[in-house]
Design a protein around this motif. Structure first.
Motif, short mmCIF file in Angstrom:
data_model
loop_
_atom_site.label_atom_id
_atom_site.label_comp_id
_atom_site.label_asym_id
_atom_site.label_seq_id
_atom_site.Cartn_x
_atom_site.Cartn_y
_atom_site.Cartn_z
N ARG A 176 53.54 36.12 46.12
CA ARG A 176 53.54 37.37 45.35
C ARG A 176 52.13 37.63 44.80
O ARG A 176 51.86 37.43 43.62
CB ARG A 176 54.55 37.30 44.21
N GLN A 217 49.03 40.27 43.95
CA GLN A 217 48.96 41.65 43.51
C GLN A 217 48.39 42.57 44.59
O GLN A 217 48.77 43.73 44.70
CB GLN A 217 48.11 41.75 42.24
N GLU A 218 47.46 42.04 45.40
CA GLU A 218 46.80 42.87 46.40
C GLU A 218 47.58 42.96 47.70
O GLU A 218 47.06 43.45 48.71
CB GLU A 218 45.40 42.31 46.70
#
Length: 671
Positions: free
Chosen positions: A579, A581-582
């Motif tokens: 997981r 963010q980008e």
């Protein structure tokens, strides 16, 4: 020597040819472009043969020379030479024109005037900036354009309207070609517009993911209808639009922006009317989607309206404090005495944008003691809310924050793919469900009011949202299982099974009813073959001579077992992606298309569902609810012109030429 464009002295109507040099040289080549005019007082002026502009030449026995005349020609100052590109710099009889002292370099700019292209640019300006057509007849605008380019022939209202329609048709044909290579299905959004008259408009936009896995949204039609709020008007508009764009068999979902009370009527009628003309996936369970931004606005505005009296007092309190610098200073001293160390500044809200009202209330809450103290020491102020009022504001702000944060997460997304909305929706649903059980009657009453509306949205759209998050390799069914356990408790298994069954059923529909191949898919198929991924191509193997026939049999049986497992099951059983963010979900599916050829088609359509009708980068808070109103000017235009203006404006923003001004970095000067 300075140049002048005219002289107060009336010229004498006498033309002469310029004299030759005393030394017998031939006359300068500049006189191919000028004649000499005698004026009173024994003076002469040089007149340009092309533009008729005159310049000082001689005054009595003093001669001005020809350098300024040469610059007029060489620099292209003459309109006739500059814009018709007829400058002649060749040597004439051994004499040459003097080079200019400054040279101007332009990037992407042609000095050749193009009347037709100027008409197109004028039409684009009117479309993009929503200027009225009759601006072409405004004297000040006409004078301004003439000062920039005297050769431009200003058009009338009818002509510029024709240019707008022509530009619209050209861009529409370009978009039709784009849709012709669209590999998946298209989902629609439907917005309603009203006019000051009895007529209205329906705005249809299409959202899709192209062969490069890029998300797009384009306006398709802006159609006038007599009753825009009628379900028949919606279904007819959709049918006309799909026929117009040759996409009758490609409709996947539609997203509506309308009030809660009318949603069921719309859903039933649209399904019944369009199911006969289009093949709806999953028996139409995904067909009608409600706008997430709209439900946030509806709930927030209703909650704010429930304490409108308190909000009125807070607005008046802020106005009182800000009425003069002396009052602001006095209020700041009170806050300092009470040791209120807030970093928030008091500010009034914009009543049409609920986020500003929320921020106003949050700031006012931190100064509630200061307002109460001010009321005791200033006889002119008597608007301070009571203790119960402040408590109610505190509760309201707690749950407005939930909506406010959710809206900001959505607006911060680079691409509004459908998977991002499940996270926000399930957390909101869980928070409101728990709040309704609060022992604090004030909390539970406000929460119940909010939960009633959001629960309706959740029941209508949770399946669509869940399917979208299943297509996110970071979460798949695991997040559905986790979130449903928080919302439904012991009864969650039943709801999880519903999502799981729907995922598999939808996948089988994609296996059995694939879309016709587009050029993009044919290319990808050829790429699969080139990479040895075509399962239909027979393969040959070398005879085993190493005594591992049993191993070969084992591999064969293993391959059969693996091939019997569907793509969807392979996908769901694999480990979750990290997981980060980008993470780019569209790029992930692009890279895994060969691994999941059928499932990726399903993911492409699901992720392209417009769960929110607000475009990326736009404010959810100002999107409004219900119908929008067409202004008086556009209401007076012909329907085809209104459609051209709205659609062309939407399409032009995506053109490379509209990304930045074409004359950025135009002029560099060298000495």
């Amino acid at each position: 020597m300075s140049m002048t464009g005219g002289n107060d002295t009336e010229p004498v109507k006498t033309e002469t040819t310029p004299p030759t040099s005393r030394r017998g040289r031939k006359k300068s080549s500049v006189w191919e472009h000028f004649t000499i005019e005698e004026v009173s007082g024994g003076c002469t002026r040089a007149c340009c043969k092309l533009c008729k502009q005159t310049f000082a030449y001689s005054s009595g026995s003093k001669i001005a020379g020809t350098s300024h005349l040469k610059r007029h020609i060489a620099l292209g100052s003459c309109p006739k030479i500059k814009f018709q590109n007829k400058l002649a710099l060749a040597k004439v009889d051994g004499d040459t024109l003097d080079p200019p002292k400054r040279r101007y370099r332009s990037s992407g700019f042609s000095s050749v005037f193009d009347q037709d292209q100027s008409y197109v640019n004028l039409a684009k300006m009117i479309i993009v900036h929503e200027y009225p057509h009759d601006m072409v007849e405004h004297p000040a605008f006409v004078a301004f354009v003439h000062s920039l380019q005297p050769l431009f022939r200003m058009v009338d209202v009818n002509t510029i309207e024709g240019e707008v329609l022509s530009l619209y048709q050209k861009e529409k044909q370009n978009l039709i070609q784009v849709f012709g290579t669209m590999p998946g299905r298209i989902s629609l959004t439907i917005g309603l517009w009203t006019t000051s008259q009895t007529l209205g408009y329906i705005c249809l936009c299409g959202q899709f993911i192209d062969s490069e896995w890029k998300l797009h949204r384009r306006m398709l039609n802006f159609m006038m209808v007599s009753s825009p709020h009628s379900e028949n008007a919606l279904s007819e508009a959709i049918s006309v639009s799909l026929s117009d764009w040759n996409m009758k068999s490609r409709l996947f979902t539609i997203t509506l922006d309308n009030t809660c009370s009318s949603h069921d009527i719309y859903s039933a009628n649209l399904r019944d009317h369009l199911s006969n003309k289009n093949m709806l996936m999953l028996k139409g369970q995904l067909f009608v989607v409600r706008c997430y931004a709209n439900i946030l606005n509806v709930i927030a505005e209703d909650v704010i309206a429930s304490i409108h009296g308190i909000i009125y007092n807070i607005r008046e309190s802020i106005k009182f404090v800000k009425a003069s610098p002396a009052r602001e200073e006095k209020f700041a001293e009170i806050a300092l005495q009470l040791e209120i160390l807030s970093t928030k500044a008091l500010s009034l809200d914009v009543t049409t944008q609920w986020n500003t009202t929320y921020l106003m209330l949050v700031a006012a809450l931190e100064y509630k003691q200061a307002f109460n103290f001010l009321e005791t020491c200033d006889d002119n102020y008597n608007e301070a809310p009571t203790a119960d009022d402040w408590k109610k504001v505190d509760v309201v702000c707690t749950y407005l924050k939930l909506l406010y944060d959710s809206a900001n997460v959505v607006m911060a997304a680079a691409d509004l793919t459908a998977n991002i909305f499940f996270h926000e929706a399930w957390k909101t649903q869980a928070e409101l469900t728990n709040a309704t059980l609060s022992e604090d009657t004030m909390v539970s009453s406000i929460a119940k009011e909010m939960h009633e509306k959001f629960d309706k949205y959740w029941k209508d759209c949770s399946l669509v949202l869940a399917l979208a998050v299943v297509m996110d390799p970071r979460f798949k069914m695991k997040l559905v299982e986790f979130s449903f356990s928080k919302i439904y408790g012991a009864d969650s298994a039943r709801y999880v099974k519903l999502v799981d069954d729907s995922v598999h059923e939808l996948y089988l529909e994609y296996v059995e009813q694939p879309l016709p191949q587009t050029l993009a898919y044919v290319d990808q198929g050829e790429a699969n073959h080139a990479n040895g991924d075509d399962k239909n191509v027979p393969t040959t193997s070398m005879p085993a001579a190493d005594g591992l026939q049993d191993f070969d049999m084992y591999l064969s049986e293993l391959a059969v077992n693996q091939s019997s497992k569907s793509e969807i099951d392979q996908y769901l059983e694999e480990s979750l992606m990290p997981r980060i963010q980008e993470f780019d979900i569209l790029n992930w599916w692009k890279l895994n298309y060969l691994k999941y050829p059928t499932l990726s088609k399903m993911a492409r359509d699901i992720l392209a569902i417009p769960v929110s009708m607000v475009d990326t980068g736009c404010s959810i808070f100002s999107s409004g609810t219900g119908s929008r109103v067409l202004d008086e000017y556009r209401s007076s235009l012909r329907p085809e012109t209104v459609e051209a203006l709205f659609c062309a404006k939407d399409w032009l923003q995506y053109l490379p030429t509209m990304a930045e001004p074409p004359l950025a970095a135009v002029v560099n000067m060298e000495t």
